[in-house]
Design an enzyme around this catalytic site. Sequence first.
Site, PDB file in Angstrom:
ATOM      1  N   SER A  56      -2.938   6.770   5.780  1.00  0.00           N
ATOM      2  CA  SER A  56      -2.368   5.681   6.568  1.00  0.00           C
ATOM      3  C   SER A  56      -3.252   5.416   7.774  1.00  0.00           C
ATOM      4  O   SER A  56      -3.537   6.312   8.566  1.00  0.00           O
ATOM      5  CB  SER A  56      -0.953   6.042   7.042  1.00  0.00           C
ATOM      6  OG  SER A  56      -0.458   5.074   7.941  1.00  0.00           O
TER       7      SER A  56
ATOM      8  N   SER B  73       0.891   3.712   2.241  1.00  0.00           N
ATOM      9  CA  SER B  73       0.897   4.402   3.532  1.00  0.00           C
ATOM     10  C   SER B  73       2.268   4.940   3.919  1.00  0.00           C
ATOM     11  O   SER B  73       2.368   5.823   4.774  1.00  0.00           O
ATOM     12  CB  SER B  73       0.380   3.466   4.635  1.00  0.00           C
ATOM     13  OG  SER B  73       1.307   2.438   4.893  1.00  0.00           O
TER      14      SER B  73
ATOM     15  N   SER C 215       0.840  -1.202   0.000  1.00  0.00           N
ATOM     16  CA  SER C 215       0.000   0.000   0.000  1.00  0.00           C
ATOM     17  C   SER C 215       0.871   1.245   0.000  1.00  0.00           C
ATOM     18  O   SER C 215       2.097   1.172   0.153  1.00  0.00           O
ATOM     19  CB  SER C 215      -0.923   0.010   1.226  1.00  0.00           C
ATOM     20  OG  SER C 215      -0.178   0.321   2.389  1.00  0.00           O
TER      21      SER C 215
ATOM     22  N   LYS D  81       5.280   0.490   9.397  1.00  0.00           N
ATOM     23  CA  LYS D  81       5.081   1.905   9.727  1.00  0.00           C
ATOM     24  C   LYS D  81       6.373   2.427  10.352  1.00  0.00           C
ATOM     25  O   LYS D  81       7.307   1.684  10.619  1.00  0.00           O
ATOM     26  CB  LYS D  81       3.927   2.100  10.715  1.00  0.00           C
ATOM     27  CG  LYS D  81       2.600   1.477  10.314  1.00  0.00           C
ATOM     28  CD  LYS D  81       1.933   2.178   9.150  1.00  0.00           C
ATOM     29  CE  LYS D  81       0.596   1.528   8.802  1.00  0.00           C
ATOM     30  NZ  LYS D  81      -0.029   2.125   7.594  1.00  0.00           N
TER      31      LYS D  81
END
Length: 262
Positions: A227, A69, A67, A124
């Site tokens: 995100s 994010s 993704s 992350k």
Amino acid sequence: MNFALILLILLLVSGAIWAVDAFVLRKRRPADAKDPWWVEYGASFFPVILIVFMLRSFLVEPFKIPSGSMIPTLQVGDFILVNKYTYGIRLPVINRKIIDINSPQRGDVMVFRYPEDPSLDYIKRVIGVPGDVIAYQNKKLTINGEPVPTTRVDDYLHPERLYYSRQFTEKIDAAQYQALNDADAPPYIPGPAQFPNRELCSYNAAGVVCTVPPGHYFVMGDNRDNSRDSRFWGFVPEQNIVGKAFFIWLNFSDFSRIGSFR
């Protein structure tokens, strides 16, 4: 799919075949007899599976970024390597730490098992460590009351969607990186979940303020308005940590990205 569990099962089965043949069956076969096909394949795969299992479980593991994010740091389609030992040696499958080495630091890009569904791996950036007070108010980040040093740079053009996001250089401790936010996205956090330690977070129209509990970490994506991270679903428990991302080894759409991430 729990690939680590599948790999462990294959290792045990091939290892059992190799051991039974080496210590029992081979002694009973005539010297010129050909190995049965199941012995030939099982025994030959065993050392290969063992090497892959050891490397993947204790040294490095590959991941693909699914993704956006973490844009602009990581792009969709990046294949990355994750250091499995920098945060301690863990037993495969059950992910239990047996040797403590280092702890995640602010600014690290970390892979972890998603707290709401541990079968999924998320990536992350670590923003807060245990004891930190993290505030993200009106799209400005502070840690323990100190604003994170931020410099506005040229807007970022998303090549596939053809729109611009505001881009900033942020510096947290030793880490410096680019972060994005969208001018038209609201600052508040829509629909946060009822996660463990939810009482340590307060939400308002400007965003969220959280105190990170012991043994947990607060993480955010660099693409802030695109995100879902600790602002929405809470803290990452220490036992969910997989490792530290450190290298892009392939991107089929852009070979120039190889080696671009540290």
